[in-house]
Design a protein around this motif. Sequence first.
Motif, PDB file in Angstrom:
ATOM      1  N   ALA A 188     -47.519   6.832  53.340  1.00 10.16           N
ATOM      2  CA  ALA A 188     -48.735   6.204  53.880  1.00 10.16           C
ATOM      3  C   ALA A 188     -49.729   6.003  52.753  1.00 10.16           C
ATOM      4  CB  ALA A 188     -49.342   7.068  54.982  1.00 10.16           C
ATOM      5  N   LYS A 189     -50.362   4.814  52.725  1.00 14.01           N
ATOM      6  CA  LYS A 189     -51.295   4.469  51.659  1.00 14.01           C
ATOM      7  C   LYS A 189     -52.605   3.989  52.288  1.00 14.01           C
ATOM      8  CE  LYS A 189     -47.557   2.965  48.525  1.00 14.01           C
ATOM      9  NZ  LYS A 189     -46.941   4.224  48.653  1.00 14.01           N
ATOM     10  N   GLU A 190     -53.705   4.491  51.746  1.00 15.97           N
ATOM     11  CA  GLU A 190     -55.007   4.160  52.331  1.00 15.97           C
ATOM     12  C   GLU A 190     -56.063   4.056  51.239  1.00 15.97           C
ATOM     13  OE1 GLU A 190     -58.258   5.850  55.599  1.00 15.97           O
ATOM     14  OE2 GLU A 190     -56.260   6.760  55.426  1.00 15.97           O
ATOM     15  N   ILE A 191     -56.957   3.080  51.385  1.00 19.15           N
ATOM     16  CA  ILE A 191     -58.110   2.925  50.501  1.00 19.15           C
ATOM     17  C   ILE A 191     -59.362   3.138  51.328  1.00 19.15           C
ATOM     18  CG2 ILE A 191     -59.425   1.332  49.056  1.00 19.15           C
ATOM     19  CD1 ILE A 191     -56.836  -0.031  48.312  1.00 19.15           C
ATOM     20  N   VAL A 192     -60.253   3.984  50.832  1.00 20.91           N
ATOM     21  CA  VAL A 192     -61.550   4.206  51.466  1.00 20.91           C
ATOM     22  C   VAL A 192     -62.615   3.625  50.536  1.00 20.91           C
ATOM     23  CG1 VAL A 192     -63.172   5.880  52.387  1.00 20.91           C
ATOM     24  CG2 VAL A 192     -60.712   6.280  52.609  1.00 20.91           C
ATOM     25  N   LEU A 193     -63.289   2.588  50.992  1.00 20.71           N
ATOM     26  CA  LEU A 193     -64.299   1.903  50.187  1.00 20.71           C
ATOM     27  C   LEU A 193     -65.681   2.322  50.680  1.00 20.71           C
ATOM     28  CD1 LEU A 193     -65.027  -0.285  48.063  1.00 20.71           C
ATOM     29  CD2 LEU A 193     -64.926  -1.962  49.913  1.00 20.71           C
ATOM     30  N   ILE A 194     -66.429   3.018  49.823  1.00 19.79           N
ATOM     31  CA  ILE A 194     -67.764   3.499  50.158  1.00 19.79           C
ATOM     32  C   ILE A 194     -68.763   2.698  49.333  1.00 19.79           C
ATOM     33  CG2 ILE A 194     -69.279   5.501  50.319  1.00 19.79           C
ATOM     34  CD1 ILE A 194     -66.802   7.269  50.265  1.00 19.79           C
ATOM     35  N   THR A 195     -69.552   1.847  49.975  1.00 20.95           N
ATOM     36  CA  THR A 195     -70.409   0.910  49.256  1.00 20.95           C
ATOM     37  C   THR A 195     -71.547   0.439  50.138  1.00 20.95           C
ATOM     38  OG1 THR A 195     -70.437  -1.220  48.077  1.00 20.95           O
ATOM     39  CG2 THR A 195     -68.933  -1.014  49.942  1.00 20.95           C
ATOM     40  N   ASP A 196     -72.493  -0.269  49.514  1.00 25.88           N
ATOM     41  CA  ASP A 196     -73.580  -0.886  50.283  1.00 25.88           C
ATOM     42  C   ASP A 196     -73.289  -2.361  50.569  1.00 25.88           C
ATOM     43  OD1 ASP A 196     -73.798  -1.868  47.748  1.00 25.88           O
ATOM     44  OD2 ASP A 196     -75.870  -1.256  47.408  1.00 25.88           O
ATOM     45  N   TYR A 197     -72.076  -2.797  50.229  1.00 22.99           N
ATOM     46  CA  TYR A 197     -71.628  -4.171  50.503  1.00 22.99           C
ATOM     47  C   TYR A 197     -72.621  -5.202  49.955  1.00 22.99           C
ATOM     48  CZ  TYR A 197     -67.834  -2.550  53.475  1.00 22.99           C
ATOM     49  OH  TYR A 197     -66.684  -1.963  53.939  1.00 22.99           O
ATOM     50  N   GLN A 198     -72.994  -5.046  48.697  1.00 27.41           N
ATOM     51  CA  GLN A 198     -73.915  -6.004  48.086  1.00 27.41           C
ATOM     52  C   GLN A 198     -73.214  -7.350  47.909  1.00 27.41           C
ATOM     53  OE1 GLN A 198     -75.488  -4.799  44.309  1.00 27.41           O
ATOM     54  NE2 GLN A 198     -77.419  -5.816  44.681  1.00 27.41           N
ATOM     55  N   SER A 645     -79.285  -8.490  49.525  1.00 28.58           N
ATOM     56  CA  SER A 645     -78.626  -9.139  50.655  1.00 28.58           C
ATOM     57  C   SER A 645     -77.203  -8.609  50.787  1.00 28.58           C
ATOM     58  CB  SER A 645     -78.616 -10.655  50.469  1.00 28.58           C
ATOM     59  OG  SER A 645     -77.989 -11.014  49.258  1.00 28.58           O
ATOM     60  N   LYS A 646     -76.768  -8.491  52.029  1.00 28.18           N
ATOM     61  CA  LYS A 646     -75.526  -7.785  52.332  1.00 28.18           C
ATOM     62  C   LYS A 646     -74.385  -8.740  52.646  1.00 28.18           C
ATOM     63  CE  LYS A 646     -73.691  -4.410  55.655  1.00 28.18           C
ATOM     64  NZ  LYS A 646     -73.997  -3.626  56.868  1.00 28.18           N
ATOM     65  N   LEU A 647     -73.223  -8.389  52.125  1.00 25.10           N
ATOM     66  CA  LEU A 647     -71.982  -9.097  52.444  1.00 25.10           C
ATOM     67  C   LEU A 647     -71.439  -8.572  53.764  1.00 25.10           C
ATOM     68  CD1 LEU A 647     -69.567 -10.939  51.462  1.00 25.10           C
ATOM     69  CD2 LEU A 647     -68.623  -8.863  50.459  1.00 25.10           C
ATOM     70  N   ASP A 648     -70.960  -9.473  54.598  1.00 26.50           N
ATOM     71  CA  ASP A 648     -70.363  -9.061  55.861  1.00 26.50           C
ATOM     72  C   ASP A 648     -69.102  -8.248  55.569  1.00 26.50           C
ATOM     73  OD1 ASP A 648     -69.412  -8.708  58.377  1.00 26.50           O
ATOM     74  OD2 ASP A 648     -69.104 -10.827  58.829  1.00 26.50           O
ATOM     75  N   PRO A 649     -69.045  -6.978  56.006  1.00 29.15           N
ATOM     76  CA  PRO A 649     -67.849  -6.169  55.733  1.00 29.15           C
ATOM     77  C   PRO A 649     -66.567  -6.801  56.250  1.00 29.15           C
ATOM     78  CG  PRO A 649     -69.647  -4.775  56.512  1.00 29.15           C
ATOM     79  CD  PRO A 649     -70.098  -6.192  56.687  1.00 29.15           C
ATOM     80  N   GLU A 650     -66.652  -7.507  57.377  1.00 28.97           N
ATOM     81  CA  GLU A 650     -65.454  -8.151  57.920  1.00 28.97           C
ATOM     82  C   GLU A 650     -64.935  -9.229  56.975  1.00 28.97           C
ATOM     83  OE1 GLU A 650     -63.754  -7.333  60.413  1.00 28.97           O
ATOM     84  OE2 GLU A 650     -65.040  -5.866  61.391  1.00 28.97           O
ATOM     85  N   GLU A 651     -65.861  -9.914  56.290  1.00 29.39           N
ATOM     86  CA  GLU A 651     -65.445 -10.963  55.355  1.00 29.39           C
ATOM     87  C   GLU A 651     -64.685 -10.368  54.183  1.00 29.39           C
ATOM     88  OE1 GLU A 651     -67.491 -14.321  52.409  1.00 29.39           O
ATOM     89  OE2 GLU A 651     -68.705 -13.257  53.895  1.00 29.39           O
ATOM     90  N   LEU A 652     -65.201  -9.261  53.629  1.00 29.80           N
ATOM     91  CA  LEU A 652     -64.518  -8.612  52.519  1.00 29.80           C
ATOM     92  C   LEU A 652     -63.175  -8.036  52.959  1.00 29.80           C
ATOM     93  CD1 LEU A 652     -64.541  -7.653  49.597  1.00 29.80           C
ATOM     94  CD2 LEU A 652     -65.776  -5.618  50.340  1.00 29.80           C
ATOM     95  N   THR A 653     -63.162  -7.413  54.130  1.00 30.81           N
ATOM     96  CA  THR A 653     -61.925  -6.815  54.629  1.00 30.81           C
ATOM     97  C   THR A 653     -60.859  -7.877  54.861  1.00 30.81           C
ATOM     98  OG1 THR A 653     -63.164  -5.036  55.682  1.00 30.81           O
ATOM     99  CG2 THR A 653     -60.921  -5.422  56.462  1.00 30.81           C
ATOM    100  N   ALA A 654     -61.260  -8.993  55.446  1.00 27.51           N
ATOM    101  CA  ALA A 654     -60.299 -10.064  55.713  1.00 27.51           C
ATOM    102  C   ALA A 654     -59.713 -10.616  54.420  1.00 27.51           C
ATOM    103  CB  ALA A 654     -60.974 -11.173  56.516  1.00 27.51           C
TER     104      ALA A 654
END
Length: 714
Positions: A188-198, A645-654
């Motif tokens: 199993a492989k997982e990435i945890v991204l902790i950020t302010d989504y700049q 200004s914040k990037l939509d997390p869904e956009e980055l994830t997609a």
Amino acid sequence: MGLSFLAPFFFAGLVALTVPILVHLTYRQKGTIVPFPSLMFVQKVPFKSMRRQKIRHWLLFLLRCAALTLVVLAFSRPFLNTASIASVLSPASREVVILLDNSHSMSYTGRWEAAQQAARNIIDDLSPSDRASLAIFSDAAQLVVRSTPEPSVIHTALDVIGPSNRSTRYAPAIGIAQQLLIESDLPAKEIVLITDYQRTGWDRDQAIQLPEATTLTGIDVHEDVASNLSVATVVLQREATTVSEKFVVTARIVNQGDEPAENVVATLSIADEVVDEHTLTLGSNSASTFQFQPQSVSSEVLEGTVSINSSGLKENSSDHLPGDDTFYFIVNPGETLKVLLVENNNGHETDSLFIEGALSVATRPAFHVQRTRVNQLQSGDLADIDAIVLNDIAFPSGSAGAALRNFVESGGGVFIAIGELAHPSGWQHDDARALAPRFGGDVIDRNAEFGGVLASYDRDHPVFEIFSTPRSGDFTAASFYRYWRLEPDEGDLVLAGFDDGAPALLARPVGLGRVLIWPTTLDRFWSDLVVHGQVFVPFIQQATRYVAGYEAPESWHTVGDSIRLVALDELQFPEGTAVELVTPGGNRMDLIATGMAPGATITRETSDRIPVDDPGFYTLRWSDDGSDYTRTVAANLDRMESDLSKLDPEELTAALTYGAIGSGDRSLANQVAPESREARQAWWWYLLVLVFVLLAAETALSNYLSPRSAPSPT
């Protein structure tokens, strides 16, 4: 935090518990008929059939109910939200890469603390069979801990790291995570991204994707409402006066927030002395640009700052990112290029009037023009000259011509204008042909057409670069009545062309130097370009700067740059010079000027680089020929970090998880998705094993009780 179920609707299966109850309560005992020869000696006993049955074997009944209940629980997929218990029960081994954003925007009040706590929670949620890596990222990624099963190692690392002064870039972080996951042999492989989504940290043109079968869990530490007051940029302009050269500082202040900023004081300091102040009010999400009073240029390098205070912000909208409240810059001493203007022996004294006028109004750099006739030109006249302008002359003969060629090949520059007083026969010998191409015997006359026009020019070349923006000047408005037809040689670069296809400006590299050839006059006789001052003046200035090889010294650098001593041309360090560097924080480093070509990557090159990690002034000290020297280099934060200004997390994830498994929850309240928790614990597997154990026990008990429960034969 307690027991949860991934598929609670399976509890409807508990209705199946009625089955063993019905079996036990509806069971009817039946008499067994045994043939017997005579009944005369057997007492007759009446057989009674009961309408209602009682549960006689409670243990058997409970085993059957328990088995059915556990089957239902297994299908409902139970799991614990308590991290400590969940980690003990996790059977699936995971490779977890924690990407922790430590760019400057994470210095915003509360973000770094929230990010650290989120990372610690993720670590506490690991099972003993998991391995975890910790990487921090800004404009570059750094691996802090590589694939360890020991949570304490990562906890210790989190204690000593903090936010940096660098900008946000997501690509390096994803790249290092990709490499770690590819090298891992865990299932199993997982990435945890902790950020302010700049938003400024994501480049949509970069095709970066996670490896297949990778889970991305994002943790957002950005506030719902963020505000920031910053000095966005500073522009330095030179002004020539009758007394001395002056410079003007223009500053732009930005208020990014929903509340206005009142009584904001912007201060200009030169050499640690406040020289001017401005008080301004900014509305919500607005900006203001203004100029300070002109200041005199010194013979020494001056350190300058533009700073603001945030006292004008309302208490609930205070400036939570103070690092961008100061902008640092350097004011270099007055800069002058020496230009030798060579005129035709038969020319009028006004032939170079427009050239000299265009150069006289330049301030950065200023031009000091010396005039001479071609028949008076001596080899010694070229000493200490930065650029030469040959205005409508035949190429100098004899030693002067040879010295001119050597001047260019050694790194000098020449701007050649060929007009009516020049003739192809004067440009035939070898020294002349080395600097200029052949040109036609007959002049192209366009008077009958009211002149030709400049149809094209290379806006990417330094000569025309300043004309690349809208409303910066229109060359097509000028008319060219006569010009020579140039015949470019191999290696010549056509920078501009007339509408008939003839070259209008050629660039030729000669040795280490540069040559520009202009096939018409620089006065009003063969064209009217000189009356279009908005293009003629900057054109002459840029052309002269180009052939002189002039590059304006940087007034400041950006944190994250890697500056080599050899790249600071204005300092001209002799190779091997020992340089002491004092950083803005007061740390001292020893550097050595190596003179190696930019881009070299050998180990000892690191001693030739200024590490620009913090905003402020870097002081360089060195000695040469018995004299001590000091020079200062300014550095500023990347102002893109001031944009919250914040990037939509869904956009980055997609963009990252195309072809991967998907993503987890992105809130601080639920840092691990329920599916991920249940997958790690896998209680259903244990429950099914227990079901098989209970069914085996039920079978054995049933077989044991069956003979004893059978009725006696009658």
